[in-house]
Design a protein around this motif. Sequence first.
Motif, PDB file in Angstrom:
ATOM      1  N   PRO A  56     -17.756 -13.241  41.411  1.00  0.00           N
ATOM      2  CA  PRO A  56     -17.280 -13.539  42.755  1.00  0.00           C
ATOM      3  C   PRO A  56     -18.456 -13.916  43.647  1.00  0.00           C
ATOM      4  N   GLY A  57     -18.249 -14.871  44.497  1.00  0.00           N
ATOM      5  CA  GLY A  57     -19.285 -15.248  45.458  1.00  0.00           C
ATOM      6  C   GLY A  57     -20.152 -16.408  45.032  1.00  0.00           C
ATOM      7  N   ARG A  58     -20.511 -16.458  43.739  1.00  0.00           N
ATOM      8  CA  ARG A  58     -21.399 -17.531  43.289  1.00  0.00           C
ATOM      9  C   ARG A  58     -21.402 -17.613  41.778  1.00  0.00           C
ATOM     10  N   ASP A  59     -21.474 -18.825  41.271  1.00  0.00           N
ATOM     11  CA  ASP A  59     -21.452 -19.090  39.838  1.00  0.00           C
ATOM     12  C   ASP A  59     -22.774 -18.675  39.187  1.00  0.00           C
ATOM     13  N   GLY A  60     -22.686 -18.033  38.005  1.00  0.00           N
ATOM     14  CA  GLY A  60     -23.872 -17.561  37.311  1.00  0.00           C
ATOM     15  C   GLY A  60     -24.835 -18.666  36.919  1.00  0.00           C
ATOM     16  N   LEU A  61     -24.335 -19.822  36.507  1.00  0.00           N
ATOM     17  CA  LEU A  61     -25.216 -20.931  36.140  1.00  0.00           C
ATOM     18  C   LEU A  61     -25.991 -21.439  37.347  1.00  0.00           C
ATOM     19  N   ASP A  62     -25.346 -21.464  38.492  1.00  0.00           N
ATOM     20  CA  ASP A  62     -26.012 -21.881  39.719  1.00  0.00           C
ATOM     21  C   ASP A  62     -27.142 -20.917  40.061  1.00  0.00           C
ATOM     22  N   ILE A  63     -26.877 -19.618  39.901  1.00  0.00           N
ATOM     23  CA  ILE A  63     -27.901 -18.606  40.157  1.00  0.00           C
ATOM     24  C   ILE A  63     -29.047 -18.746  39.164  1.00  0.00           C
ATOM     25  N   LEU A  64     -28.718 -18.958  37.899  1.00  0.00           N
ATOM     26  CA  LEU A  64     -29.731 -19.131  36.850  1.00  0.00           C
ATOM     27  C   LEU A  64     -30.678 -20.268  37.200  1.00  0.00           C
ATOM     28  N   ASN A  65     -30.131 -21.393  37.625  1.00  0.00           N
ATOM     29  CA  ASN A  65     -30.966 -22.534  38.001  1.00  0.00           C
ATOM     30  C   ASN A  65     -31.898 -22.192  39.158  1.00  0.00           C
ATOM     31  N   GLU A  66     -31.381 -21.462  40.154  1.00  0.00           N
ATOM     32  CA  GLU A  66     -32.224 -21.127  41.312  1.00  0.00           C
ATOM     33  C   GLU A  66     -33.317 -20.135  40.940  1.00  0.00           C
ATOM     34  N   ILE A  67     -32.983 -19.143  40.116  1.00  0.00           N
ATOM     35  CA  ILE A  67     -34.014 -18.182  39.694  1.00  0.00           C
ATOM     36  C   ILE A  67     -35.137 -18.902  38.961  1.00  0.00           C
TER      37      ILE A  67
END
Length: 267
Positions: A56-67
């Motif tokens: 919820p809140g944000r897609d894991g792949l999107d977070i992975l790319n930002e990290i």
Amino acid sequence: MRVLIVDDNASMRIMLATLLADRGHTVVGALAEGSGVMEAVRNLSPDIVCLDYQLPGRDGLDILNEINTARPEIDVLFMTASEEESIEQRAADAGAAGFLRKPFGQKQVIDEVQQVVSTRQQANAANQQSAVRQAPAPQTGGATPRKRPSAVIVDDNGSIRLLLKGLLTELGLNIVGQASNGEEAVKAAQNHQPAVLFLDVNMPGLSGLDALPRIREASPQTAVVMVTGSASRELVEKAAGLGARGYVVKPIRPAYLEAFVKKLFNQ
């Protein structure tokens, strides 16, 4: 290792936290949604993030790319219950250091975390010594040291470039250049004429496969090795037809990379 757990399932968070703590890791946080992950990364400075895909809140792949863009030294262990056939490849191409498909057992978690930890430690140790290794050797009057093969690393993901740099340096290669897209790869090949160029397949703009013929033209003696999250038969055959000398599959594993490099240079 300092671990941040991100999963919307409370039981999963508890299980992972208990298991990792029992193995000597320090769990610095556990989040149930994706919107606060980057703030937690900045504040808690984890070494590893256990990251669920569908949050919820944000897609894991999107977070992975930002990290991997903001903190390439942090490893991400990507977890999902999704049955999407391409998700493991997409996570690998985005820079995931490990992958677990739910449901998984405790031994799978332990083994995958240990693989991620040992790989990063190996790469970090080599990166820390790379400045010393690349410094001019003092003149002692003895035999001239054997020249190390030169290499260029091309990947749009900073975490993968950092990892490859360390592992390849440890294997005796001299990293003379790095690039983050296909156009830069062609220029690096032309400028450095490296013995080997490790080329990511999926990059924005000019892809690895599109850049490959231009790299071969710019530096015909360079052995081009594809780096990919999916070594499908179609991709392997197409790359070979364009002149690639082989491929390395993401997530990068030291034993496989070592065997490949030794075979490439007939060691």
